[in-house]
Structure formats: structure tokens, C-alpha cells
Design a protein around this motif. Structure first.
Motif, mmCIF file in Angstrom:
data_model
loop_
_atom_site.group_PDB
_atom_site.id
_atom_site.type_symbol
_atom_site.label_atom_id
_atom_site.label_comp_id
_atom_site.label_asym_id
_atom_site.label_seq_id
_atom_site.Cartn_x
_atom_site.Cartn_y
_atom_site.Cartn_z
ATOM 1 N N GLU A 1 7.494 -2.010 -0.740
ATOM 2 C CA GLU A 1 7.193 -2.179 0.674
ATOM 3 C C GLU A 1 7.106 -0.826 1.382
ATOM 4 O O GLU A 1 6.238 -0.604 2.227
ATOM 5 N N ILE A 2 8.001 0.072 1.028
ATOM 6 C CA ILE A 2 8.009 1.391 1.668
ATOM 7 C C ILE A 2 6.787 2.187 1.222
ATOM 8 O O ILE A 2 6.104 2.808 2.031
ATOM 9 N N ALA A 3 6.503 2.182 -0.057
ATOM 10 C CA ALA A 3 5.331 2.845 -0.641
ATOM 11 C C ALA A 3 5.275 4.306 -0.192
ATOM 12 O O ALA A 3 6.243 5.033 -0.295
ATOM 13 N N ARG A 4 4.099 4.724 0.336
ATOM 14 C CA ARG A 4 3.905 6.101 0.781
ATOM 15 C C ARG A 4 3.526 6.141 2.260
ATOM 16 O O ARG A 4 3.055 5.159 2.826
ATOM 17 N N LYS B 1 -0.966 -2.505 6.088
ATOM 18 C CA LYS B 1 -0.727 -2.385 4.648
ATOM 19 C C LYS B 1 -1.197 -3.646 3.928
ATOM 20 O O LYS B 1 -0.950 -4.768 4.394
ATOM 21 N N PRO B 2 -1.868 -3.476 2.791
ATOM 22 C CA PRO B 2 -2.250 -4.660 2.026
ATOM 23 C C PRO B 2 -1.021 -5.339 1.451
ATOM 24 O O PRO B 2 0.069 -4.752 1.379
ATOM 25 N N TYR C 1 7.788 11.470 -13.040
ATOM 26 C CA TYR C 1 8.526 11.111 -11.823
ATOM 27 C C TYR C 1 7.593 10.589 -10.737
ATOM 28 O O TYR C 1 6.403 10.488 -10.932
ATOM 29 N N ARG C 2 8.147 10.263 -9.591
ATOM 30 C CA ARG C 2 7.563 9.541 -8.459
ATOM 31 C C ARG C 2 7.669 8.036 -8.729
ATOM 32 O O ARG C 2 6.816 7.441 -9.375
ATOM 33 N N GLU C 3 8.749 7.471 -8.200
ATOM 34 C CA GLU C 3 9.092 6.087 -8.525
ATOM 35 C C GLU C 3 8.034 5.087 -8.075
ATOM 36 O O GLU C 3 7.735 4.132 -8.793
ATOM 37 N N TYR C 4 7.469 5.282 -6.885
ATOM 38 C CA TYR C 4 6.505 4.297 -6.396
ATOM 39 C C TYR C 4 5.283 4.233 -7.298
ATOM 40 O O TYR C 4 4.865 3.149 -7.719
ATOM 41 N N MET D 1 4.162 1.073 -9.580
ATOM 42 C CA MET D 1 2.874 0.414 -9.420
ATOM 43 C C MET D 1 2.078 0.421 -10.717
ATOM 44 O O MET D 1 1.467 -0.587 -11.099
ATOM 45 N N THR D 2 2.077 1.551 -11.395
ATOM 46 C CA THR D 2 1.336 1.636 -12.650
ATOM 47 C C THR D 2 1.914 0.673 -13.679
ATOM 48 O O THR D 2 1.176 0.010 -14.421
ATOM 49 N N THR D 3 3.224 0.562 -13.720
ATOM 50 C CA THR D 3 3.879 -0.358 -14.652
ATOM 51 C C THR D 3 3.540 -1.803 -14.324
ATOM 52 O O THR D 3 3.274 -2.618 -15.219
ATOM 53 N N LEU D 4 3.528 -2.140 -13.040
ATOM 54 C CA LEU D 4 3.226 -3.514 -12.640
ATOM 55 C C LEU D 4 1.759 -3.861 -12.885
ATOM 56 O O LEU D 4 1.439 -4.989 -13.278
ATOM 57 N N VAL D 5 0.854 -2.903 -12.673
ATOM 58 C CA VAL D 5 -0.556 -3.150 -12.997
ATOM 59 C C VAL D 5 -0.709 -3.371 -14.502
ATOM 60 O O VAL D 5 -1.452 -4.249 -14.950
#
Length: 705
Positions: free
Chosen positions: A107-110, A125-126, A212-215, A219-223
């Protein structure tokens, strides 16, 4: 090609690219070096049907009887299954597991707001790829070095796994803080899921993206998790049908990856995220090789298909790579060829906005029902219908295999023109003008926005619709030269035959350059190289043939994003580290116009270390055709003539129609003219000329150049 050779003795390697409208096929006879190309309609309801139809068709053209699949030595495939799923937003219910207290990560994203919005007040935000109620936290914590701060809560993990099982959520992504430095907690979570929720499809960030960079990592993992079920089913289905067709011999089957390499189907199902730009990557590589052989080392590629146009930059024969890409609304921080896609393909639909203005795309009629002229039930005017109405393409496709309904296209254009209060010619040319500007803007994104001057490049156009607007693109962008390869509709499939097996490995290693120890860098590179070597060994590439490319992501201390530079081969010592820093300064200056090479107060920081393992394959030779004596500058014989409209005000002109296979090296064509071939057409506008070079490429320039 020697027909007397028995099928069992021949070795046929096939590249097959499935697009939205057509499935393109190129077959290489590895003994004679001859190439055969063809196309067959795609089958969106089951792409595997079009795939196998293409295999049978190309083998038949090579003189192999139906069922002689045992001649196939390997198949490389570019697929849009993952791409289309993400572009269309068809993501099934996902679950996300992260650290307790970080459940709002998505939700926080960037903070960044997409281009085109003045500020965040105008941007909504989408929807998140995983809604907040399907995110669960598990206690446990690592620091950035990988040291355990709090132990992994196994009881809590089991409760989370059981909750997802009870909810029927069978696709899960796992991303814990700092798992790039130590994957132990994620591995334990995966073991718990295997025990408590064995039916779940699971992706863990330490395997998908170890940086690194958790967001972005989440996202890449979920895609990756989202596309894994559909892509795995598709690839496994193709592999089974292919092996059955080849007599259960086990045909080597490779799938194109976004990074410019291929990977065996058996492995790619475990890395589905790597295929999200499979087809466009193959096209860029094929075009890069063709252009380099023809003598062009700085080119833009434009791959026009039935649904979209994909553009990229090639410098010194190599397409540029990025890890800042996205597919649709989903960022995917994996190495991929830097491709920009715009919804401007042959099937893109012309429509009226609520304000009554003409728009084109990104909606597409695709292959089914397709444009009006396909006669398959389409109801909306498309770019292809505009071309047919204006006479710029023939009243058939694939050399006459697919007749087109010109009357249907005309009726559709006339009806749309009436709504707009325009003449039909003005309406049709307006549709194509909007499409040309959409493509031009995409080309600007990969050049001007990256500090490159578009006028310094030649343009390579390919794909079934890629060359239809090349003259207009030259005018809009000021491009001096356009190259159209032979069989342009099959360049992506050809590119699949030029691609090495390639795997990428990354490890975050954040250190200031002054504190960087050569031995520690060497240790990380050795570990990544060992992983790459093991993967290549499993693919059948021994130590004598495989190679490795090292790169590093660097930035000035305090910057948020990095610049990637090559790391020299050989042992890592202080001289190598200094050379990498010098390359970083130079690349930063090229990208942004400045650097701090002489300012000791600005420190260089290393962020990520990367290794690509490469297993080489045999590339097809591009044949050279010497210009015959007296043939230089010869004019081409006409196949026929046709009424063509290049400009609404100028009306229709009676122009010659040329058949490209009849054009020998050295032939010159003055516009206006139409150059046709099996899978593509080049409308040559007034004021332009074309010359056929020694490799049978069409080189288009302005007549006053």
C-alpha cells in the motif's frame, strides 16, 4: 538443401514466436545453413494449437513429410502468455507473506507519481496486486547483513499457512526483510507451506530477486507467483505435444527470456517472471544482428505486430538492458531488454472519445475477431482497415493465403468518417497519423528520455505491420535511414535462433568504494559465477564453451538509483575496482551530462554485483549477395499497379507494385511505390527512395539525402 538426405539425418532447429495475430516460424537446416520462414494464424483460445500448426507447416515447406518430427534438433519459443496476462490484469487471487509490522508494504509502495500527472492530487493509486486483507505477517527479523535480530516464529508461520489454505488461496508470494542477504527465514517459510499447504504455488524473493529494496522485490516476487500457474501449464502442454510429435525423443525446448537469453522449458517454469518480455526481446536481438551485419551499429528497433509496437535501442550490436521495467501496472525489477510498448499494432481500434475526438488504441481487435477486413465478425475500424482502404496493403495477407474484405473496411471507414465530419480519406490517413505519432513517442522514450539523439540512429522496422508507417516516422523524428530486413514479419522468430542460453544472478553488496575490499568482491563474484556454472552444466554446456559476464550497479553516495557498468575479466584487485569506478563516472556523464570524477567529496558507492552465465549456440549465417555487374542502381520490374492514397489532399495515385523476392542486390526503387512480400508490405511515399543492399535489406532514405 539436398532433398536426397533422409529425414532422420537432417537436423532442423526452429524458432517460433506467438503473437496476437500470427504465429511466426523460422527453421534452420543446421547442415546446409538454409533458412525457411512462414506464418500461421495464432489461436488465442489455445496458443499451443497455433504453435504445433506452425511446426507442421514449416517442416512441410522443408520437404519433410507430416509426422517427421524426429528431424527437429531443438525449438526456441517466444511467448506472450505472461505478458498478456499482466497487460490484461488477469491476476487470480494471491496471498502475500511478509514480516510482522510490514503488512502495508504494498500500500505504501513508492512516493513517485507517474509521468503525466502534475502532482499526487490528480493521481489515484491503482489497486494493489494483493489486497490488504490477503497480506499476513510472520514474526522474525534479519538485519541488512543477514544477521538474525529476532528468531523466525514457526508457530505463527504455520497459523498463516493454515489460514491461506482455509481461504482457498493457492498462489503465494513470500518476501521478508533483507532476505537478499540471508534466505534462511524465507526457506523455512517455504518448508512450512509445503507441510501445511502442499497445494500452494509459492515464489520466494530470495530466489526471484536477490537484491535490496523491499517493495520492488516484493512486487517482482508476486508477479512471478501470479504468472507461474498459467505459464507452467502452457509450457508443459507445449513440451508434451512437441515430444509426442517427435516420437517421445525429447526435443530440447527453450523459452525466450526478457534478458536476451533462452532457458530450457523445464527450468523456465520455475522462473516465469523472466519471460514477461519474451517476444519483444527476441525481435530486438534478431534486428540487432541483422543491422550489425549490414554495417549499422547504432539502431532503433520497431517491431509492429497485430496488437502493439515494441521499440528498443541497440548500440554496438547489443540491445540496452534495464532492471527498472514494468509490464502493465506491475513493476518487475529483473534484467530485461529495455523495450517500450505502445498499443499501435495492425489490430488497434480507432474510436471516438466522449469529446468526439479520434483516438487509436490501445484496445485491439487481435486475431479473433480481428479487423473488419478479416471478415470474422469484427465491428470496429482498425489500423489495418485504414491501410486496406487507402490501398497501402494488398487485398490479402500472407501472399494470398488470407483474402481481405476490402468492402467491409471501406464501409467501416466511411461510417467513422461520417461521425467525424471528414472525408473517408482524411479519416483513414488521420488514423494512421495518430498511430505514427504514438510510435514516434515510444521511440522518443527510449532515446530522448535517455539522453540520446534519435537522429543519430538508423531505424530497423519489422513485424507484420512494423514497416507500414516508416516514411512518416522518418519525417516526424528526422531519422535519416530505415532498414527493412528480408522476411520482416519473422524477425522475432529469427531472433530466437540467434539467442544463447543465459541466466542472471545478483547479490546486493552495499559498500562505499573507499571501504570496498577486493577479496570480498571477488568472493561474491565467485559465488555468483558458481551458481551460473551449475545452471549451465545442467543445460549441457561444459567448461570449455560457457562464459560469464560481470557487471556492477554503482551510484554516488546519497543517490536513490544506480548506473550499471561492466566489470573487467580476470582476478578482482584494486586496479579492477578503480577501473569500474572510472567507467561509472563516464557512464554517469553520458546519461546525465555531469559526473564527480574530480570531486573527492562525492563518494562512489557499490550496490549490486551481477553475473550472467552464457551458453553459446550456433547462429545462422546471414547470406551475402554480391551486386551483379551492371545491376547497381537498376530499376525493378513491376508486378502490377494499384491506386494508393498517401495523403488525403493529394488523393489516389497510380503506383507500381513490386514483389520483393524479385528485387536483386543493387536495385533502386523511387517512390511512390508499394513493395510487397509474403508477410509484410513497405509503402514507399513520394520523395523517398529505397535500395536493396548485399544482404537483401531494403534501405530507405529521402531522395534529397
Amino acid at each position: 538443401m539436398a532433398d536426397a538426405t533422409s529425414p532422420a539425418q537432417r537436423r532442423i532447429r526452429i524458432g517460433i514466436d506467438t503473437g496476437g495475430t500470427f504465429t511466426d516460424v523460422v527453421a534452420l537446416d543446421e547442415d546446409s545453413g538454409s533458412l525457411v520462414t512462414t506464418k500461421t494464424p495464432s489461436t488465442p483460445s489455445n496458443p499451443a494449437d497455433g504453435f504445433m500448426a506452425g511446426i507442421e507447416k514449416v517442416l512441410g515447406l522443408m520437404g519433410l513429410p507430416q509426422g517427421e518430427g524426429d528431424a527437429i534438433s531443438a525449438v526456441s519459443h517466444g511467448t506472450t502468455v505472461a505478458t498478456n496476462q499482466l497487460l490484461e490484469g488477469k491476476v487470480d487471487r494471491l496471498g502475500f507473506i511478509t514480516n510482522t509490522g510490514y503488512e502495508a508494504m504494498l500500500e505504501i509502495a513508492r512516493q513517485s507519481v507517474p509521468d503525466g500527472y502534475g502532482n499526487s492530487y490528480f493521481w489515484v493509486k491503482p489497486d494493489r496486486i494483493v489486497p490488504r486483507d490477503l497480506v499476513k505477517g510472520v514474526e522474525g527479523r534479519l538485519d541488512f547483513t543477514g544477521a538474525e535480530v529476532r528468531p523466525f516464529d514457526e508457530d505463527g508461520a504455520r497459523a498463516v499457512a493454515r489460514w491461506f489454505r482455509a481461504q482457498g488461496i493457492n498462489t503465494l508470494g513470500v518476501c521478508f526483510l533483507h532476505a537478499y542477504a540471508n534466505p534462511d527465514h524465507e526457506e523455512r517459510m517455504r518448508q512450512v507451506l509445503a507441510e501445511e499447504h502442499p497445494d500452494a504455488v509459492v515464489s520466494v524473493s530470495s530466489e526471484v530477486l536477490r537484491e535490496y529494496r523491499e517493495y520492488e522485490r516484493a512486487m517482482t516476487t508476486l508477479v512471478d507467483a501470479a504468472v507461474k500457474p498459467r505459464l507452467s501449464a502452457y509450457v508443459n502442454n507445449i513440451a508434451q505435444r512437441l515430444n509426442s510429435y517427435a516420437g517421445q525423443r525429447g526435443v530440447p525446448f527453450y523459452v525466450m527470456k526478457s534478458n536476451g537469453g533462452v532457458l530450457s522449458a523445464a527450468e523456465v517454469v520455475h522462473q516465469p517472471i523472466t519471460t514477461v518480455l519474451s517476444g519483444p526481446a527476441a525481435g530486438a536481438l534478431g534486428a540487432a544482428l541483422i543491422a550489425k551485419v549490414a554495417g549499422f551499429d547504432r539502431v532503433l528497433t520497431s517491431d509492429g505486430g497485430g496488437t502493439s509496437t515494441d521499440v528498443s535501442v541497440v548500440i554496438d550490436g547489443e540491445p540496452t538492458l534495464t532492471t527498472e521495467g514494468s509490464v502493465g501496472a506491475f513493476p518487475s525489477k529483473i534484467p530485461m531488454i529495455d523495450v517500450v510498448t505502445v498499443g499501435a499494432g495492425g489490430g488497434s481500434i480507432a474510436w471516438l472519445s466522449p469529446e468526439g475526438t479520434l483516438k487509436v488504441g490501445p484496445q485491439s481487435a487481435g486475431a479473433d475477431p480481428g479487423p473488419l477486413c478479416y471478415g470474422k465478425g469484427g465491428t470496429e475500424v482498425t489500423i489495418t482497415d485504414a491501410h486496406v482502404f487507402l490501398g497501402r496493403i494488398p487485398p490479402h495477407l500472407l501472399g494470398g493465403e488470407i483474402p481481405l474484405d476490402v468492402d467491409a473496411a471501406r464501409a467501416g471507414v466511411e461510417a467513422l468518417a461520417k461521425e467525424l465530419g471528414l472525408t473517408p480519406e482524411a479519416c483513414a490517413t488521420g488514423i494512421l497519423e495518430i498511430s505514427a505519432w504514438n510510435q514516434a513517442n515510444a521511440l522518443r522514450q527510449v532515446t530522448v528520455k535517455r539522453g540520446l539523439d534519435v537522429r543519430d540512429f538508423a531505424l530497423v522496422t519489422f513485424g507484420g505491420s512494423g514497416s507500414l508507417l516508416l516514411c512518416r516516422l522518418m519525417d516526424v523524428l528526422g531519422i535519416p535511414t530505415v532498414l527493412v530486413p528480408p522476411n520482416p514479419g519473422n524477425v522475432s522468430a529469427f531472433g530466437l535462433l540467434t539467442v544463447d542460453v543465459k541466466n542472471d544472478y545478483v547479490q546486493t553488496h552495499v559498500r562505499l568504494a573507499d571501504a570496498l575490499e577486493p577479496d570480498s568482491v571477488a568472493g561474491v563474484y565467485d559465488e555468483l559465477t558458481a551458481q551460473a556454472a551449475a545452471a549451465l552444466e545442467a543445460e549441457g554446456f561444459g567448461p570449455e564453451v560457457r562464459s560469464f559476464a560481470r557487471t556492477a550497479d554503482l551510484r554516488y553516495f546519497g543517490q536513490a538509483f544506480e548506473v550499471r557498468v561492466a566489470v573487467p575479466e580476470g582476478p578482482v584487485d584494486q586496479a579492477v575496482l578503480d577501473e569500474v569506478a572510472a567507467r561509472f563516472h563516464a557512464e554517469h556523464r553520458a546519461l546525465y551530462g555531469y559526473d564527480f570524477a574530480t570531486d573527492p567529496s562525492q563518494q562512489v558507492e557499490w550496490v549490486n554485483l551481477r553475473v550472467s552465465g552464457i551458453g553459446p549456440i550456433q547462429r545462422p549465417e546471414i547470406a551475402r549477395h554480391e551486386v551483379a555487374d551492371g545491376a547497381e542502381g537498376a530499376t525493378a520490374g513491376e508486378k502490377g499497379r494499384r491506386e494508393v492514397c498517401f495523403d488525403a489532399e493529394g488523393g489516389y495515385l497510380d503506383v507500381p507494385v513490386l514483389w520483393r523476392p524479385d528485387l536483386a542486390s543493387g536495385t533502386v526503387v523511387q517512390g511512390p511505390a508499394i513493395i510487397e512480400e509474403f508477410g509484410s508490405t513497405v509503402p514507399l511515399h513520394p520523395g523517398f527512395s529505397a535500395r536493396v543492399d548485399e544482404y537483401l535489406n531494403i534501405i530507405v532514405t529521402r531522395e534529397n539525402n
